[in-house]
Write a protein that holds these residues in place. Structure first.
Motif, PDB file in Angstrom:
ATOM      1  N   ALA A   1       5.495   8.428  -8.895  1.00  0.00           N
ATOM      2  CA  ALA A   1       6.808   8.099  -8.324  1.00  0.00           C
ATOM      3  C   ALA A   1       6.809   6.723  -7.668  1.00  0.00           C
ATOM      4  CB  ALA A   1       7.228   9.175  -7.321  1.00  0.00           C
ATOM      5  N   ALA A   2       5.630   6.253  -7.249  1.00  0.00           N
ATOM      6  CA  ALA A   2       5.506   4.932  -6.625  1.00  0.00           C
ATOM      7  C   ALA A   2       5.023   3.875  -7.607  1.00  0.00           C
ATOM      8  CB  ALA A   2       4.543   5.014  -5.434  1.00  0.00           C
ATOM      9  N   GLY A   3       4.864   4.244  -8.880  1.00  0.00           N
ATOM     10  CA  GLY A   3       4.381   3.303  -9.878  1.00  0.00           C
ATOM     11  C   GLY A   3       2.880   3.102  -9.841  1.00  0.00           C
ATOM     12  N   CYS A   4       2.168   4.079  -9.322  1.00  0.00           N
ATOM     13  CA  CYS A   4       0.707   4.013  -9.191  1.00  0.00           C
ATOM     14  C   CYS A   4       0.053   5.068 -10.069  1.00  0.00           C
ATOM     15  CB  CYS A   4       0.283   4.280  -7.743  1.00  0.00           C
ATOM     16  SG  CYS A   4       0.919   3.144  -6.521  1.00  0.00           S
ATOM     17  N   GLY A   5      -1.267   4.980 -10.154  1.00  0.00           N
ATOM     18  CA  GLY A   5      -2.070   5.984 -10.816  1.00  0.00           C
ATOM     19  C   GLY A   5      -3.388   6.130 -10.077  1.00  0.00           C
ATOM     20  N   PHE A   6      -4.259   6.966 -10.582  1.00  0.00           N
ATOM     21  CA  PHE A   6      -5.539   7.190  -9.915  1.00  0.00           C
ATOM     22  C   PHE A   6      -6.398   5.926  -9.862  1.00  0.00           C
ATOM     23  CE2 PHE A   6      -4.314  11.585 -10.650  1.00  0.00           C
ATOM     24  CZ  PHE A   6      -4.633  12.137  -9.413  1.00  0.00           C
TER      25      PHE A   6
ATOM     26  N   ALA B   1      -3.380   4.137  -1.645  1.00  0.00           N
ATOM     27  CA  ALA B   1      -3.444   3.454  -2.943  1.00  0.00           C
ATOM     28  C   ALA B   1      -2.778   2.089  -2.827  1.00  0.00           C
ATOM     29  CB  ALA B   1      -2.746   4.288  -4.018  1.00  0.00           C
ATOM     30  N   ARG B   2      -3.212   1.185  -3.681  1.00  0.00           N
ATOM     31  CA  ARG B   2      -2.525  -0.109  -3.767  1.00  0.00           C
ATOM     32  C   ARG B   2      -1.368   0.058  -4.737  1.00  0.00           C
ATOM     33  NH1 ARG B   2      -3.155  -3.172  -8.212  1.00  0.00           N
ATOM     34  NH2 ARG B   2      -4.543  -2.318  -9.763  1.00  0.00           N
ATOM     35  N   ILE B   3      -0.307  -0.657  -4.504  1.00  0.00           N
ATOM     36  CA  ILE B   3       0.846  -0.615  -5.401  1.00  0.00           C
ATOM     37  C   ILE B   3       0.707  -1.808  -6.346  1.00  0.00           C
ATOM     38  CG2 ILE B   3       3.352  -0.680  -5.562  1.00  0.00           C
ATOM     39  CD1 ILE B   3       3.355   0.596  -2.717  1.00  0.00           C
TER      40      ILE B   3
ATOM     41  N   LEU C   1       0.837  -1.203   0.000  1.00  0.00           N
ATOM     42  CA  LEU C   1       0.000   0.000   0.000  1.00  0.00           C
ATOM     43  C   LEU C   1       0.871   1.252   0.000  1.00  0.00           C
ATOM     44  CD1 LEU C   1      -2.704  -0.998   2.640  1.00  0.00           C
ATOM     45  CD2 LEU C   1      -2.945  -0.989   0.144  1.00  0.00           C
ATOM     46  N   LEU C   2       0.313   2.324  -0.522  1.00  0.00           N
ATOM     47  CA  LEU C   2       0.963   3.625  -0.523  1.00  0.00           C
ATOM     48  C   LEU C   2       0.088   4.586   0.275  1.00  0.00           C
ATOM     49  CD1 LEU C   2       3.359   5.255  -1.754  1.00  0.00           C
ATOM     50  CD2 LEU C   2       1.732   6.001  -3.518  1.00  0.00           C
ATOM     51  N   PHE C   3       0.655   5.176   1.311  1.00  0.00           N
ATOM     52  CA  PHE C   3      -0.042   6.131   2.161  1.00  0.00           C
ATOM     53  C   PHE C   3       0.489   7.515   1.807  1.00  0.00           C
ATOM     54  CE2 PHE C   3       0.040   2.067   4.210  1.00  0.00           C
ATOM     55  CZ  PHE C   3      -1.233   1.923   4.726  1.00  0.00           C
ATOM     56  N   VAL C   4      -0.353   8.329   1.156  1.00  0.00           N
ATOM     57  CA  VAL C   4       0.075   9.633   0.654  1.00  0.00           C
ATOM     58  C   VAL C   4      -0.364  10.723   1.630  1.00  0.00           C
ATOM     59  CG1 VAL C   4      -0.009  11.266  -1.266  1.00  0.00           C
ATOM     60  CG2 VAL C   4      -0.126   8.800  -1.720  1.00  0.00           C
ATOM     61  N   SER C   5       0.602  11.550   2.030  1.00  0.00           N
ATOM     62  CA  SER C   5       0.310  12.694   2.887  1.00  0.00           C
ATOM     63  C   SER C   5      -0.601  13.669   2.164  1.00  0.00           C
ATOM     64  CB  SER C   5       1.604  13.419   3.264  1.00  0.00           C
ATOM     65  OG  SER C   5       2.429  12.606   4.054  1.00  0.00           O
ATOM     66  N   GLY C   6      -1.273  14.503   2.935  1.00  0.00           N
ATOM     67  CA  GLY C   6      -2.171  15.490   2.357  1.00  0.00           C
ATOM     68  C   GLY C   6      -1.455  16.398   1.368  1.00  0.00           C
ATOM     69  N   GLN C   7      -2.075  16.580   0.212  1.00  0.00           N
ATOM     70  CA  GLN C   7      -1.539  17.435  -0.842  1.00  0.00           C
ATOM     71  C   GLN C   7      -2.437  18.649  -0.999  1.00  0.00           C
ATOM     72  OE1 GLN C   7       1.503  16.724  -2.472  1.00  0.00           O
ATOM     73  NE2 GLN C   7       1.437  15.344  -0.713  1.00  0.00           N
ATOM     74  N   VAL C   8      -1.803  19.805  -1.103  1.00  0.00           N
ATOM     75  CA  VAL C   8      -2.527  21.063  -1.251  1.00  0.00           C
ATOM     76  C   VAL C   8      -2.198  21.678  -2.605  1.00  0.00           C
ATOM     77  CG1 VAL C   8      -2.670  21.504   1.228  1.00  0.00           C
ATOM     78  CG2 VAL C   8      -0.683  22.326  -0.066  1.00  0.00           C
ATOM     79  N   GLY C   9      -2.827  22.801  -2.884  1.00  0.00           N
ATOM     80  CA  GLY C   9      -2.635  23.485  -4.155  1.00  0.00           C
ATOM     81  C   GLY C   9      -1.426  24.384  -4.166  1.00  0.00           C
ATOM     82  N   SER C  10      -0.265  23.822  -3.819  1.00  0.00           N
ATOM     83  CA  SER C  10       0.960  24.622  -3.816  1.00  0.00           C
ATOM     84  C   SER C  10       1.773  24.380  -5.082  1.00  0.00           C
ATOM     85  CB  SER C  10       1.812  24.319  -2.579  1.00  0.00           C
ATOM     86  OG  SER C  10       2.233  22.971  -2.586  1.00  0.00           O
ATOM     87  N   ARG C  11       2.324  25.458  -5.586  1.00  0.00           N
ATOM     88  CA  ARG C  11       3.246  25.391  -6.720  1.00  0.00           C
ATOM     89  C   ARG C  11       4.568  24.806  -6.232  1.00  0.00           C
ATOM     90  NH1 ARG C  11       1.283  31.066  -6.838  1.00  0.00           N
ATOM     91  NH2 ARG C  11      -0.391  31.156  -8.367  1.00  0.00           N
ATOM     92  N   PRO C  12       5.479  24.487  -7.139  1.00  0.00           N
ATOM     93  CA  PRO C  12       6.765  23.918  -6.717  1.00  0.00           C
ATOM     94  C   PRO C  12       7.527  24.764  -5.697  1.00  0.00           C
ATOM     95  CG  PRO C  12       6.489  23.600  -9.059  1.00  0.00           C
ATOM     96  CD  PRO C  12       5.342  24.472  -8.598  1.00  0.00           C
ATOM     97  N   ASP C  13       7.335  26.090  -5.721  1.00  0.00           N
ATOM     98  CA  ASP C  13       8.034  26.949  -4.764  1.00  0.00           C
ATOM     99  C   ASP C  13       7.278  27.089  -3.440  1.00  0.00           C
ATOM    100  OD1 ASP C  13       5.908  28.629  -5.379  1.00  0.00           O
ATOM    101  OD2 ASP C  13       7.157  30.264  -6.124  1.00  0.00           O
ATOM    102  N   GLY C  14       6.134  26.416  -3.307  1.00  0.00           N
ATOM    103  CA  GLY C  14       5.378  26.438  -2.057  1.00  0.00           C
ATOM    104  C   GLY C  14       4.276  27.471  -2.000  1.00  0.00           C
ATOM    105  N   THR C  15       4.212  28.375  -2.971  1.00  0.00           N
ATOM    106  CA  THR C  15       3.153  29.379  -2.964  1.00  0.00           C
ATOM    107  C   THR C  15       1.842  28.749  -3.421  1.00  0.00           C
ATOM    108  OG1 THR C  15       3.702  30.106  -5.211  1.00  0.00           O
ATOM    109  CG2 THR C  15       4.769  31.274  -3.364  1.00  0.00           C
ATOM    110  N   LEU C  16       0.735  29.340  -2.975  1.00  0.00           N
ATOM    111  CA  LEU C  16      -0.554  28.760  -3.307  1.00  0.00           C
ATOM    112  C   LEU C  16      -1.121  29.325  -4.594  1.00  0.00           C
ATOM    113  CD1 LEU C  16      -3.569  30.162  -1.417  1.00  0.00           C
ATOM    114  CD2 LEU C  16      -1.337  31.121  -0.970  1.00  0.00           C
ATOM    115  N   GLU C  17      -1.948  28.511  -5.228  1.00  0.00           N
ATOM    116  CA  GLU C  17      -2.673  28.950  -6.423  1.00  0.00           C
ATOM    117  C   GLU C  17      -3.710  29.985  -6.001  1.00  0.00           C
ATOM    118  OE1 GLU C  17      -2.089  28.396  -9.480  1.00  0.00           O
ATOM    119  OE2 GLU C  17      -0.769  26.668  -9.465  1.00  0.00           O
ATOM    120  N   ALA C  18      -4.055  30.878  -6.911  1.00  0.00           N
ATOM    121  CA  ALA C  18      -4.886  32.038  -6.585  1.00  0.00           C
ATOM    122  C   ALA C  18      -6.357  31.720  -6.343  1.00  0.00           C
ATOM    123  CB  ALA C  18      -4.752  33.087  -7.670  1.00  0.00           C
ATOM    124  N   THR C  19      -6.921  30.750  -7.066  1.00  0.00           N
ATOM    125  CA  THR C  19      -8.345  30.463  -6.918  1.00  0.00           C
ATOM    126  C   THR C  19      -8.539  29.080  -6.304  1.00  0.00           C
ATOM    127  OG1 THR C  19      -8.605  29.410  -9.078  1.00  0.00           O
ATOM    128  CG2 THR C  19      -8.846  31.834  -8.991  1.00  0.00           C
TER     129      THR C  19
END
Length: 135
Positions: free
Chosen positions: A68-73, A128-130, A32-50
């Motif tokens: 990166a883990a060989g998985c998909g949606f 996710a399952r791997i 299994l793959l346990f993914v931490s919470g993902q937010v709407g941050s750009r690569p530099d850490g700033t947030l998207e406007a809307t």
């Protein structure tokens, strides 16, 4: 005890954010793959406007970790989303969700209304399952 097998997506800027805040983007364990919470941050850490752009970026960030883990949606089995104003924001989520999870069976899903997400309005975490892992 088995050491944690951390999964990091490509992109050095995002790696710095994970190290700065002291967590891994995902941990692989027992097929299994346990993914931490993902937010709407750009690569530099700033947030998207809307809000919609934050949701889209959060799904993009999630996709990079899954890849990166060989998985998909299609491998996602459980989803938790957090919303600062669920009633006003749910339409954006449903539009993006429909693109990534278009057909049944859909993953299990829990949506939670929260008061704070470090300046963001949306967060998504998944299990996710791997695909190639031994059952």
């Amino acid at each position: 005890m088995t050491p944690r097998d951390a999964i990091f997506p490509e992109g050095a800027a995002r790696h710095a954010l994970y190290h700065e805040h002291g967590y891994s983007p995902a941990i692989r364990s027992g097929g299994l793959l346990f993914v931490s919470g993902q937010v709407g941050s750009r690569p530099d850490g700033t947030l998207e406007a809307t809000h919609l752009a934050q949701v889209e970026r959060a799904f993009d960030n999630l996709a990079a970790i899954l890849a990166a883990a060989g998985c998909g949606f299609d491998d996602v089995i459980d989803v938790t989303t957090m919303h600062t104003d669920p009633a006003a924001q749910f339409g954006d989520l449903m539009a993006v969700k429909a693109r990534h999870f278009p057909t049944a069976p859909h993953p299990a899903w829990t949506a939670i209304g929260v008061t704070w997400l470090a300046g963001f309005d949306f967060e998504i975490k998944v299990v996710a399952r791997i695909p190639d892992a031994a059952a």
